[in-house]
Design a protein around this motif. Structure first.
Motif, PDB file in Angstrom:
ATOM      1  N   ARG A   1     -12.654  33.194   1.559  1.00 54.33           N
ATOM      2  CA  ARG A   1     -12.649  32.161   0.861  1.00 54.33           C
ATOM      3  C   ARG A   1     -12.833  31.055   2.121  1.00 54.33           C
ATOM      4  N   PHE A   2     -12.239  31.077   3.234  1.00 56.82           N
ATOM      5  CA  PHE A   2     -13.002  30.871   4.610  1.00 56.82           C
ATOM      6  C   PHE A   2     -14.450  30.491   4.928  1.00 56.82           C
ATOM      7  N   SER A   3     -14.975  31.981   4.664  1.00 56.37           N
ATOM      8  CA  SER A   3     -16.633  31.831   4.936  1.00 56.37           C
ATOM      9  C   SER A   3     -17.255  31.320   3.656  1.00 56.37           C
ATOM     10  N   ARG A   4     -16.376  30.545   3.159  1.00 58.58           N
ATOM     11  CA  ARG A   4     -17.217  29.655   1.908  1.00 58.58           C
ATOM     12  C   ARG A   4     -17.297  28.300   2.177  1.00 58.58           C
ATOM     13  N   HIS A   5     -16.665  27.452   2.903  1.00 62.53           N
ATOM     14  CA  HIS A   5     -16.205  26.375   2.753  1.00 62.53           C
ATOM     15  C   HIS A   5     -16.859  25.991   4.123  1.00 62.53           C
ATOM     16  N   PHE A   6     -17.221  24.824   4.410  1.00 61.78           N
ATOM     17  CA  PHE A   6     -17.491  24.215   5.276  1.00 61.78           C
ATOM     18  C   PHE A   6     -16.759  22.545   5.968  1.00 61.78           C
ATOM     19  N   PHE A   7     -17.031  22.416   7.221  1.00 63.55           N
ATOM     20  CA  PHE A   7     -16.685  21.261   7.467  1.00 63.55           C
ATOM     21  C   PHE A   7     -17.315  20.942   8.377  1.00 63.55           C
ATOM     22  N   TRP A   8     -17.654  19.802   8.009  1.00 65.53           N
ATOM     23  CA  TRP A   8     -19.502  19.416   9.300  1.00 65.53           C
ATOM     24  C   TRP A   8     -20.116  20.579   9.140  1.00 65.53           C
ATOM     25  N   GLY A   9     -20.679  21.274   8.061  1.00 65.49           N
ATOM     26  CA  GLY A   9     -21.487  22.104   8.472  1.00 65.49           C
ATOM     27  C   GLY A   9     -21.683  23.346   9.590  1.00 65.49           C
ATOM     28  N   VAL A  10     -19.990  23.244   9.699  1.00 65.88           N
ATOM     29  CA  VAL A  10     -19.163  24.830  10.649  1.00 65.88           C
ATOM     30  C   VAL A  10     -18.756  25.161   9.063  1.00 65.88           C
ATOM     31  N   ARG A  11     -18.466  26.893   9.411  1.00 65.10           N
ATOM     32  CA  ARG A  11     -17.837  27.414   8.324  1.00 65.10           C
ATOM     33  C   ARG A  11     -16.872  27.560   8.692  1.00 65.10           C
ATOM     34  N   MET A  12     -15.118  27.624   8.339  1.00 60.88           N
ATOM     35  CA  MET A  12     -14.188  27.397   8.383  1.00 60.88           C
ATOM     36  C   MET A  12     -13.964  28.543   9.167  1.00 60.88           C
TER      37      MET A  12
ATOM     38  N   ARG B   1     -33.422  26.316  -6.219  1.00 61.01           N
ATOM     39  CA  ARG B   1     -31.515  26.120  -4.923  1.00 61.01           C
ATOM     40  C   ARG B   1     -31.229  27.756  -3.941  1.00 61.01           C
ATOM     41  N   SER B   2     -30.385  27.286  -3.133  1.00 61.69           N
ATOM     42  CA  SER B   2     -30.475  28.162  -2.181  1.00 61.69           C
ATOM     43  C   SER B   2     -28.653  28.159  -1.859  1.00 61.69           C
ATOM     44  N   CYS B   3     -28.032  29.448  -1.723  1.00 63.46           N
ATOM     45  CA  CYS B   3     -26.891  29.653  -1.806  1.00 63.46           C
ATOM     46  C   CYS B   3     -26.654  30.256  -0.522  1.00 63.46           C
ATOM     47  N   SER B   4     -24.914  30.181   0.390  1.00 63.37           N
ATOM     48  CA  SER B   4     -25.029  30.179   1.634  1.00 63.37           C
ATOM     49  C   SER B   4     -23.811  31.527   1.423  1.00 63.37           C
ATOM     50  N   THR B   5     -24.833  32.183   1.948  1.00 64.33           N
ATOM     51  CA  THR B   5     -23.120  33.487   2.269  1.00 64.33           C
ATOM     52  C   THR B   5     -23.030  33.793   3.398  1.00 64.33           C
ATOM     53  N   ALA B   6     -22.115  34.405   3.729  1.00 61.70           N
ATOM     54  CA  ALA B   6     -21.078  34.783   4.542  1.00 61.70           C
ATOM     55  C   ALA B   6     -21.709  35.616   5.147  1.00 61.70           C
TER      56      ALA B   6
END
Length: 264
Positions: A13-24, A259-264
């Motif tokens: 869950r943390f790897s899939r969310h971002f804050f200011w473009g940085v992974r949590m 579409r693109s998908c960010s992966t951990a």
């Protein structure tokens, strides 16, 4: 309660969310290092050393979790579930959780234990549909808009090489699972082996999918992950990207939006 499963689930869950473009997860490790330095330079406190150890351990945990895709599969060779009751009708939709590579058009992403719909229409091709919705984490992290929408996986029965029953470790408790290993062809035309893990809420759902895939399994051949069917099916769910859930896959002719998908 499974501690390892909770760690993998939280890490995902943390790897899939971002804050200011940085992974949590990266942000959390950086905060630990910054706190350790602040405590050390301020008072030389042992708490600074302990916090630094926690940060280093977190980095190792992130790397190890990423390598396993935040999921552990425990096979149970030789085990077969009981016959399902009732048997699935052709084209029926079943709610599962899926882990593996999904695509929309020529874009791909890896999802772990994501809610999905599995259906097998008259063509015999197994279709997995996963919908990624906007989400937040700790009121700070946000999922990326490029991830939102419908993602697909197409598995032809003749491409399946192996079906393995087992259980997965991801979350508070282990879940019944089925690992599907099948052949694909990549963009370069080379043959690859792909793997999808399905998990279920109960033994009857596991038995239904096992029976369905075993019954329809034929001589293995090679299929393309980037088939035209994948592109057409993505177009049919453009309306669903706006929050309208589909009744099932109804591929239509058209060109999917990139579409693109960010992966951990």
């Amino acid at each position: 309660m499974n501690i390892l499963g909770i760690i993998l689930s939280v890490g995902y869950r943390f790897s899939r969310h971002f804050f200011w473009g940085v992974r949590m997860d990266i942000l959390g490790v950086a905060a630990c290092f910054a706190g350790a330095l602040a405590l050390w330079y301020r008072a030389g406190s042992v708490w600074g050393i302990l916090l630094a150890i926690v940060a280093v351990a977190s980095v190792s945990l992130i790397l190890a979790s990423k390598r396993t895709r935040y999921l552990l599969f425990r096979p149970e060779p030789g085990t077969r579930p009981p016959l399902p009751s009732p048997t699935l009708d052709p084209g029926a939709e079943l709610s599962v959780r899926a882990s593996g590579i999904f695509s929309t058009g020529d874009q791909m992403c890896h999802l772990t234990e994501h809610a999905a719909i599995l259906t097998t229409p008259g063509s015999g091709e197994h279709i997995l549909m996963a919908h990624q919705q906007p989400s937040r984490l700790m009121l700070l992290g946000k999922s990326r808009p490029s991830n939102w929408g419908w993602w697909y996986q197409f598995i032809k029965p003749e491409a399946i090489r192996e079906l393995v029953l087992g259980a997965i470790i991801h979350g508070r408790r282990p879940r019944l699972a089925l690992r599907v290993i099948y052949r694909v062809e990549n963009k370069a035309g080379n043959q690859d082996i792909a793997e999808t893990v399905l998990s279920f809420d109960d033994a009857d759902s596991q038995a239904q999918i096992w029976a369905l895939m075993t019954q329809m399994k034929r001589k293995p051949t090679t299929i393309s992950r980037f088939s035209a069917a994948s592109q057409n099916a993505a177009t049919s769910h453009d309306a669903s990207d706006k929050g309208i859930a589909p009744a099932g896959p109804r591929p239509e002719t058209g060109t999917p939006l990139p579409r693109s998908c960010s992966t951990a």
